[in-house]
Write a protein that holds these residues in place. Structure first.
Motif, PDB file in Angstrom:
ATOM      1  N   ARG A 173       0.921  -1.146   0.043  1.00  0.00           N
ATOM      2  CA  ARG A 173       0.392  -0.272  -0.014  1.00  0.00           C
ATOM      3  C   ARG A 173       0.869   1.529   0.191  1.00  0.00           C
ATOM      4  NH1 ARG A 173      -5.800  -0.568   2.348  1.00  0.00           N
ATOM      5  NH2 ARG A 173      -5.071   1.334   3.085  1.00  0.00           N
ATOM      6  N   LEU A 174       0.222   2.203  -0.530  1.00  0.00           N
ATOM      7  CA  LEU A 174       1.220   3.082  -0.485  1.00  0.00           C
ATOM      8  C   LEU A 174       1.851   4.149   0.534  1.00  0.00           C
ATOM      9  CD1 LEU A 174       2.535   6.211  -1.923  1.00  0.00           C
ATOM     10  CD2 LEU A 174       0.068   7.061  -1.787  1.00  0.00           C
ATOM     11  N   GLY A 175       0.948   3.999   1.754  1.00  0.00           N
ATOM     12  CA  GLY A 175       1.175   4.651   2.654  1.00  0.00           C
ATOM     13  C   GLY A 175       2.519   3.495   4.055  1.00  0.00           C
ATOM     14  N   LEU A 176       2.712   3.129   3.998  1.00  0.00           N
ATOM     15  CA  LEU A 176       3.747   1.595   4.016  1.00  0.00           C
ATOM     16  C   LEU A 176       4.648   1.645   2.745  1.00  0.00           C
ATOM     17  CD1 LEU A 176       0.928  -0.844   5.114  1.00  0.00           C
ATOM     18  CD2 LEU A 176       2.297   0.522   7.141  1.00  0.00           C
ATOM     19  N   GLY A 177       4.323   1.784   1.868  1.00  0.00           N
ATOM     20  CA  GLY A 177       5.187   0.952   1.330  1.00  0.00           C
ATOM     21  C   GLY A 177       6.041   2.466   1.215  1.00  0.00           C
ATOM     22  N   PHE A 178       5.688   3.454   0.672  1.00  0.00           N
ATOM     23  CA  PHE A 178       6.524   5.030   0.696  1.00  0.00           C
ATOM     24  C   PHE A 178       6.940   5.490   1.859  1.00  0.00           C
ATOM     25  CE2 PHE A 178       7.693   8.999  -0.308  1.00  0.00           C
ATOM     26  CZ  PHE A 178       7.535   9.352  -2.513  1.00  0.00           C
ATOM     27  N   ASP A 179       8.296   4.722   1.713  1.00  0.00           N
ATOM     28  CA  ASP A 179       9.418   5.942   2.334  1.00  0.00           C
ATOM     29  C   ASP A 179      10.430   7.049   2.301  1.00  0.00           C
ATOM     30  OD1 ASP A 179      11.156   4.015   0.994  1.00  0.00           O
ATOM     31  OD2 ASP A 179      11.771   3.114   2.453  1.00  0.00           O
ATOM     32  N   VAL A 180      11.081   7.838   2.705  1.00  0.00           N
ATOM     33  CA  VAL A 180      11.441   8.517   2.644  1.00  0.00           C
ATOM     34  C   VAL A 180      13.189   8.822   2.756  1.00  0.00           C
ATOM     35  CG1 VAL A 180      12.310  11.651   2.418  1.00  0.00           C
ATOM     36  CG2 VAL A 180       9.167  10.224   2.372  1.00  0.00           C
ATOM     37  N   ASP A 181      14.194   8.131   2.045  1.00  0.00           N
ATOM     38  CA  ASP A 181      15.446   7.724   2.130  1.00  0.00           C
ATOM     39  C   ASP A 181      16.227   7.967   0.589  1.00  0.00           C
ATOM     40  OD1 ASP A 181      15.724   5.413   3.520  1.00  0.00           O
ATOM     41  OD2 ASP A 181      15.042   4.430   2.608  1.00  0.00           O
ATOM     42  N   ASP A 182      16.220   9.286  -0.144  1.00  0.00           N
ATOM     43  CA  ASP A 182      16.933   9.823  -1.124  1.00  0.00           C
ATOM     44  C   ASP A 182      16.162  10.270  -1.496  1.00  0.00           C
ATOM     45  OD1 ASP A 182      15.669   8.346  -2.826  1.00  0.00           O
ATOM     46  OD2 ASP A 182      16.134   6.519  -2.636  1.00  0.00           O
ATOM     47  N   PRO A 183      17.256  11.356  -2.643  1.00  0.00           N
ATOM     48  CA  PRO A 183      16.167  12.711  -2.876  1.00  0.00           C
ATOM     49  C   PRO A 183      14.937  12.116  -4.069  1.00  0.00           C
ATOM     50  CG  PRO A 183      18.753  12.580  -3.002  1.00  0.00           C
ATOM     51  CD  PRO A 183      18.466  11.375  -2.339  1.00  0.00           C
ATOM     52  N   GLN A 184      15.337  11.554  -4.611  1.00  0.00           N
ATOM     53  CA  GLN A 184      14.229  10.885  -5.209  1.00  0.00           C
ATOM     54  C   GLN A 184      12.636  10.712  -5.027  1.00  0.00           C
ATOM     55  OE1 GLN A 184      14.361   7.020  -7.518  1.00  0.00           O
ATOM     56  NE2 GLN A 184      13.062   7.715  -9.335  1.00  0.00           N
ATOM     57  N   ASP A 185      12.604   9.774  -3.479  1.00  0.00           N
ATOM     58  CA  ASP A 185      11.786   9.967  -2.563  1.00  0.00           C
ATOM     59  C   ASP A 185      11.065  11.457  -2.220  1.00  0.00           C
ATOM     60  OD1 ASP A 185      11.801   7.063  -3.075  1.00  0.00           O
ATOM     61  OD2 ASP A 185      13.275   7.061  -1.076  1.00  0.00           O
ATOM     62  N   LEU A 186      12.295  12.168  -1.906  1.00  0.00           N
ATOM     63  CA  LEU A 186      11.746  13.252  -1.800  1.00  0.00           C
ATOM     64  C   LEU A 186      10.926  14.614  -2.229  1.00  0.00           C
ATOM     65  CD1 LEU A 186      12.152  15.439   0.629  1.00  0.00           C
ATOM     66  CD2 LEU A 186      14.711  16.719  -0.287  1.00  0.00           C
ATOM     67  N   GLU A 187      11.614  14.186  -4.380  1.00  0.00           N
ATOM     68  CA  GLU A 187      10.479  14.588  -5.219  1.00  0.00           C
ATOM     69  C   GLU A 187       9.014  14.188  -5.217  1.00  0.00           C
ATOM     70  OE1 GLU A 187      13.534  13.844  -7.930  1.00  0.00           O
ATOM     71  OE2 GLU A 187      15.683  15.189  -6.989  1.00  0.00           O
ATOM     72  N   LEU A 188       9.557  13.062  -5.377  1.00  0.00           N
ATOM     73  CA  LEU A 188       7.493  12.282  -4.872  1.00  0.00           C
ATOM     74  C   LEU A 188       6.877  12.800  -4.319  1.00  0.00           C
ATOM     75  CD1 LEU A 188       8.833   8.986  -6.281  1.00  0.00           C
ATOM     76  CD2 LEU A 188       7.789  10.378  -8.225  1.00  0.00           C
ATOM     77  N   ILE A 189       7.418  13.255  -3.054  1.00  0.00           N
ATOM     78  CA  ILE A 189       6.282  13.951  -2.685  1.00  0.00           C
ATOM     79  C   ILE A 189       5.760  14.877  -3.128  1.00  0.00           C
ATOM     80  CG2 ILE A 189       5.616  15.225  -0.066  1.00  0.00           C
ATOM     81  CD1 ILE A 189       8.245  13.547   1.182  1.00  0.00           C
ATOM     82  N   GLY A 190       4.323  14.934  -2.363  1.00  0.00           N
ATOM     83  CA  GLY A 190       3.524  15.780  -2.910  1.00  0.00           C
ATOM     84  C   GLY A 190       2.855  16.364  -4.870  1.00  0.00           C
ATOM     85  N   HIS A 191       4.159  15.010  -5.535  1.00  0.00           N
ATOM     86  CA  HIS A 191       4.015  14.813  -6.895  1.00  0.00           C
ATOM     87  C   HIS A 191       2.443  14.301  -7.603  1.00  0.00           C
ATOM     88  CE1 HIS A 191       4.512  13.346 -11.298  1.00  0.00           C
ATOM     89  NE2 HIS A 191       5.254  14.787 -11.080  1.00  0.00           N
ATOM     90  N   ARG A 192       1.562  14.858  -8.461  1.00  0.00           N
ATOM     91  CA  ARG A 192      -0.003  14.215  -8.437  1.00  0.00           C
ATOM     92  C   ARG A 192       0.372  12.719  -9.360  1.00  0.00           C
ATOM     93  NH1 ARG A 192      -1.074  14.825 -14.128  1.00  0.00           N
ATOM     94  NH2 ARG A 192       0.771  15.322 -15.223  1.00  0.00           N
TER      95      ARG A 192
END
Length: 201
Positions: A173-192
């Motif tokens: 699930r998105l809520g369990l699968g999306f963690d923030v470890d690297d710059p790419q993760d950071l860039e995806l936060i808030g992306h539509r």
């Protein structure tokens, strides 16, 4: 059902160092505490969670956790996520259902947590969106599967469960699968497009 949850949180000054190319040290600290606060608040308002504890070797984080309404498990030393959970179990000695869950899940919701516990399962594993790491591990009995968090931990947790004669249920699930470890993760936060299933494949 009543599950005890433990969140391992390292010292904030050593957290999210892979984001240093994008964020200042102060910004990394702020992100760290915002995500930790979100995870703790989510767990505390999830019906199936009976108690929430934070495993940390940081006095600052322990005080933060208590201020949030969680229990703090004071660790001897900060040796990483795997060691933190192992120490926490040895110190806290939880019994019954246990959820080990990471503190950097910005999209976590109570319904995500609820999917981890089910009458018919003994072990439930939530991998990261890349299918390599583990973001959450639920066991009907504490210690049924040894915490093996770290690189390629998803495969190791699955193998450990099967070695015990248990077929783990996998939750993506998105809520369990999306963690923030690297710059790419950071860039995806808030992306539509962040909620597209492809991000969890």
């Amino acid at each position: 059902m009543a599950t005890q949850a433990i969140v391992a949180l390292k010292h904030p000054d050593r957290a999210k160092t892979r984001l240093s190319a994008k964020l200042t040290a102060q910004s990394r600290r702020e992100l760290y505490f915002r995500m930790a606060e979100h995870v703790l608040k989510t767990l505390l308002r999830t019906e199936s969670i009976a108690s929430v504890a934070v495993a940390t070797a940081s006095d600052e984080v322990a005080s933060f956790a208590r201020g949030m309404g969680a229990t703090a498990i004071d660790l001897y030393v900060d040796l990483g996520t795997r060691a933190a959970y192992q120490q926490a179990i040895a110190i806290h000695r939880p019994s019954g259902e246990l959820l080990l869950i990471n503190g950097d899940l910005p999209f976590l919701q109570p319904e995500d947590v609820e999917t981890m516990a089910c009458d018919r399962d003994d072990v439930v594993i939530a991998p990261d969106r890349h299918g390599r790491g583990t973001n959450a591990l639920w066991c009907r009995t504490a210690g049924m599967v040894e915490p093996l968090f770290g690189e390629n931990s998803f495969k190791r947790h699955c193998a450990a469960a099967r070695a015990m004669g248990v077929t783990p249920r996998i939750v993506r699930r998105l809520g369990l699968g999306f963690d923030v470890d690297d710059p790419q993760d950071l860039e995806l936060i808030g992306h539509r497009d962040v909620a597209r299933p492809s991000l969890l494949s």
